[in-house]
Design a protein around this motif. Structure first.
Motif, PDB file in Angstrom:
ATOM      1  N   GLU A   7       0.833  -1.203   0.000  1.00  0.00           N
ATOM      2  CA  GLU A   7       0.000   0.000   0.000  1.00  0.00           C
ATOM      3  C   GLU A   7       0.870   1.257   0.000  1.00  0.00           C
ATOM      4  N   GLU A   8       1.964   1.223   0.779  1.00  0.00           N
ATOM      5  CA  GLU A   8       2.862   2.378   0.837  1.00  0.00           C
ATOM      6  C   GLU A   8       3.558   2.596  -0.503  1.00  0.00           C
ATOM      7  N   GLN A   9       3.976   1.520  -1.158  1.00  0.00           N
ATOM      8  CA  GLN A   9       4.630   1.651  -2.454  1.00  0.00           C
ATOM      9  C   GLN A   9       3.676   2.178  -3.512  1.00  0.00           C
ATOM     10  N   ARG A  10       2.434   1.702  -3.501  1.00  0.00           N
ATOM     11  CA  ARG A  10       1.440   2.195  -4.464  1.00  0.00           C
ATOM     12  C   ARG A  10       1.156   3.674  -4.240  1.00  0.00           C
ATOM     13  N   ALA A  11       1.046   4.071  -2.977  1.00  0.00           N
ATOM     14  CA  ALA A  11       0.755   5.475  -2.675  1.00  0.00           C
ATOM     15  C   ALA A  11       1.903   6.374  -3.137  1.00  0.00           C
ATOM     16  N   ALA A  12       3.140   5.947  -2.853  1.00  0.00           N
ATOM     17  CA  ALA A  12       4.296   6.750  -3.264  1.00  0.00           C
ATOM     18  C   ALA A  12       4.396   6.833  -4.781  1.00  0.00           C
ATOM     19  N   SER A  13       4.168   5.702  -5.463  1.00  0.00           N
ATOM     20  CA  SER A  13       4.235   5.685  -6.916  1.00  0.00           C
ATOM     21  C   SER A  13       3.147   6.564  -7.523  1.00  0.00           C
ATOM     22  N   ALA A  52      11.081   8.627   1.562  1.00  0.00           N
ATOM     23  CA  ALA A  52      10.212   7.457   1.677  1.00  0.00           C
ATOM     24  C   ALA A  52      10.896   6.189   1.206  1.00  0.00           C
ATOM     25  N   VAL A  53      11.957   6.330   0.402  1.00  0.00           N
ATOM     26  CA  VAL A  53      12.658   5.159  -0.131  1.00  0.00           C
ATOM     27  C   VAL A  53      13.226   4.301   0.988  1.00  0.00           C
ATOM     28  N   GLU A  54      13.565   4.905   2.112  1.00  0.00           N
ATOM     29  CA  GLU A  54      14.074   4.133   3.247  1.00  0.00           C
ATOM     30  C   GLU A  54      13.020   3.148   3.756  1.00  0.00           C
ATOM     31  N   ASP A  55      11.757   3.476   3.561  1.00  0.00           N
ATOM     32  CA  ASP A  55      10.667   2.611   4.024  1.00  0.00           C
ATOM     33  C   ASP A  55      10.135   1.706   2.914  1.00  0.00           C
ATOM     34  N   ILE A  56      10.044   2.215   1.688  1.00  0.00           N
ATOM     35  CA  ILE A  56       9.449   1.428   0.602  1.00  0.00           C
ATOM     36  C   ILE A  56      10.487   0.577  -0.121  1.00  0.00           C
ATOM     37  N   GLY A  57      11.773   0.749   0.214  1.00  0.00           N
ATOM     38  CA  GLY A  57      12.804  -0.129  -0.308  1.00  0.00           C
ATOM     39  C   GLY A  57      13.187   0.142  -1.749  1.00  0.00           C
ATOM     40  N   LEU A  58      14.077  -0.694  -2.243  1.00  0.00           N
ATOM     41  CA  LEU A  58      14.553  -0.537  -3.612  1.00  0.00           C
ATOM     42  C   LEU A  58      13.437  -0.784  -4.622  1.00  0.00           C
ATOM     43  N   LEU A  59      12.539  -1.726  -4.338  1.00  0.00           N
ATOM     44  CA  LEU A  59      11.416  -1.953  -5.252  1.00  0.00           C
ATOM     45  C   LEU A  59      10.533  -0.714  -5.322  1.00  0.00           C
ATOM     46  N   GLY A  60      10.313  -0.076  -4.183  1.00  0.00           N
ATOM     47  CA  GLY A  60       9.546   1.163  -4.196  1.00  0.00           C
ATOM     48  C   GLY A  60      10.241   2.240  -5.007  1.00  0.00           C
ATOM     49  N   LEU A  61      11.580   2.322  -4.882  1.00  0.00           N
ATOM     50  CA  LEU A  61      12.324   3.297  -5.667  1.00  0.00           C
ATOM     51  C   LEU A  61      12.190   3.013  -7.157  1.00  0.00           C
ATOM     52  N   VAL A  62      12.259   1.750  -7.550  1.00  0.00           N
ATOM     53  CA  VAL A  62      12.096   1.391  -8.957  1.00  0.00           C
ATOM     54  C   VAL A  62      10.743   1.879  -9.477  1.00  0.00           C
ATOM     55  N   LEU A  63       9.714   1.766  -8.667  1.00  0.00           N
ATOM     56  CA  LEU A  63       8.388   2.245  -9.073  1.00  0.00           C
ATOM     57  C   LEU A  63       8.388   3.761  -9.265  1.00  0.00           C
ATOM     58  N   LEU A  64       9.067   4.478  -8.370  1.00  0.00           N
ATOM     59  CA  LEU A  64       9.165   5.934  -8.507  1.00  0.00           C
ATOM     60  C   LEU A  64       9.927   6.304  -9.779  1.00  0.00           C
ATOM     61  N   LEU A  65      11.002   5.580 -10.045  1.00  0.00           N
ATOM     62  CA  LEU A  65      11.834   5.889 -11.204  1.00  0.00           C
ATOM     63  C   LEU A  65      11.119   5.563 -12.515  1.00  0.00           C
ATOM     64  N   GLU A  67       8.018   6.154 -13.009  1.00  0.00           N
ATOM     65  CA  GLU A  67       7.209   7.343 -13.243  1.00  0.00           C
ATOM     66  C   GLU A  67       8.071   8.493 -13.748  1.00  0.00           C
ATOM     67  N   GLN A  68       9.267   8.632 -13.225  1.00  0.00           N
ATOM     68  CA  GLN A  68      10.169   9.670 -13.720  1.00  0.00           C
ATOM     69  C   GLN A  68      10.520   9.419 -15.183  1.00  0.00           C
ATOM     70  N   GLY A  69      10.846   8.162 -15.498  1.00  0.00           N
ATOM     71  CA  GLY A  69      11.239   7.835 -16.863  1.00  0.00           C
ATOM     72  C   GLY A  69      10.152   8.098 -17.881  1.00  0.00           C
ATOM     73  N   ARG A  70       8.913   7.930 -17.500  1.00  0.00           N
ATOM     74  CA  ARG A  70       7.803   8.164 -18.442  1.00  0.00           C
ATOM     75  C   ARG A  70       7.795   9.600 -18.946  1.00  0.00           C
ATOM     76  N   THR A  71       8.233  10.529 -18.098  1.00  0.00           N
ATOM     77  CA  THR A  71       8.219  11.943 -18.474  1.00  0.00           C
ATOM     78  C   THR A  71       9.618  12.492 -18.724  1.00  0.00           C
TER      79      THR A  71
END
Length: 381
Positions: A7-13, A52-65, A67-71
């Motif tokens: 849930e935290e990873q989805r919210a951050a993404s 938030a990456v400290e909590d959502i981990g590397l997989l969470g960071l990949v999800l954030l990235l 979104e960055q890559g799309r734009t």
């Protein structure tokens, strides 16, 4: 393996996707040129996403990235998180975490890593020591986001990790033009003062105290995390290029029908989609394994290979499917093409990555055989 985001990873993404879509528009990117988007970086940090990456981990960071890559947003998110937040959170001392992490979370500190192209090494060497710190000298030809960085994570020739301040004496920064926009630079260290990441190299009173301390584990962990993160960024770049190609071919008509109705167009887009999914799933697997405390070195190399090889194919396909428009340097899809090429160069040549992966797999197999033989011998005794 379960790659389902928490849930935290989805919210951050989701939040990252909204911020990038609202603030990293083609018009704004054109106005920025090659400069970093400092206002967007402030917005991301104000929203608490790097921290938030400290909590959502590397997989969470990949999800954030993704979104960055799309734009193709011009912010040092990957570099700051893998070379700063995650590296210090995992391998730093309590004092280093207390001193450095708040600034990295808030965005007042920007980190990057001088690991060389493809993680081939930096060529930096320890040339002396003063108090509890080392003196480093050497040159790293291209360091991502060096122009924006305040904190540098520098490996030496023995794969020990050192923290260097960008503005210190003996730290030379020279801008370097790369394929894609971004403030990359050439790093020259001439006796620059550096503190060890963690306490592996601590407590030394002279240069001899630097030798033989610390192991390759922190270096390997940070390198694998970086490869995984930049592969995740490449997955987003490819997804963005493919989305633009699908939109263009669905609306552009030729001989009275959309381009997307042509079989050759459909097959090219389908191949690009499969390549993009391969980049994404291998990045997810490598990130998930690291978050679970499992060995992820070979998986990170696999993700990096897909990102370099397949990523290049996808951005070429995205540009090709736009026809002559794709060659226009001012068209948004051309940015995806440039980013895809630059990320592939940063991750390293496919042959280089495959060679390293092969050597790693052979070493792991030999170790397994040796362990099995030892176990059998002990059992017989």
């Amino acid at each position: 393996m379960d790659f389902t985001p928490t849930e935290e990873q989805r919210a951050a993404s989701g939040l990252a996707g909204e911020i990038f879509a609202d603030r990293s528009t083609p018009e704004r990117l054109a106005a920025l040129g090659t400069a970093a988007d400092t206002e967007l970086w402030k917005a991301l940090c104000a929203a608490g996403l790097p921290g938030a990456v400290e909590d959502i981990g590397l997989l969470g960071l990949v999800l954030l990235l993704e979104e960055q890559g799309r734009t193709t947003a011009q912010v040092p998110l990957a570099a700051t998180c893998v070379y700063g937040l995650l590296a210090i959170a995992v391998h730093g001392t309590d004092e280093q975490r207390e001193r450095l992490l708040p600034g990295l979370r808030a965005g007042s500190e920007v980190a990057t890593g001088a690991f060389g192209r493809g993680g081939a090494g930096s060529g930096v060497r320890v040339v002396g020591a003063v108090r509890e710190r080392a003196r480093l000298s050497g040159v790293v030809p291209v360091v991502p986001w060096l122009g924006e960085a305040t904190l540098l994570l520098v490996p030496d020739a023995d794969r020990r990790l050192w923290l260097v301040r960008a503005g210190d004496v003996g730290v030379g920064v020279e801008p370097v033009a790369t394929t894609a926009p971004g403030s990359a630079g050439r790093l020259t260290l001439t006796g620059a003062e550096a503190e060890p990441l963690g306490d592996d190299a601590g407590g030394m009173g002279d240069l001899g105290g630097l030798r033989g301390r610390g192991g390759p584990a922190p270096y390997d962990d940070v390198l694998a995390a970086a490869r995984t993160a930049f592969a995740g960024l490449q997955a987003g770049v490819c997804a963005g290029a493919l989305a633009r190609a699908v939109s263009h071919t669905s609306t552009r008509e030729q001989f009275g029908r959309p381009l997307s109705t042509n079989q050759a167009v459909l097959l090219r887009a389908a191949d690009a989609y499969m390549d993009t999914e391969a980049i994404r799933v291998t990045a997810y697997e490598a990130a998930w394994r690291r978050d679970e405390g499992l060995d992820a070195a070979s998986h990170a190399l696999t993700a990096a290979w897909w990102a370099a090889e397949a990523g290049t194919r996808v951005v070429h396909a995205g540009q090709h499917l736009h026809g002559g428009i794709g060659a226009d340097v001012e068209h948004p899809v051309h940015r995806h093409f440039l980013w895809g090429r630059q990320l592939a160069a940063h991750l390293g040549a496919g042959a280089q990555l495959l060679e390293e992966l092969g050597e790693l797999l052979v070493a792991e197999a030999a170790k397994s055989v040796a362990e099995t033989a030892t176990f059998v011998g002990e059992t017989e005794i």
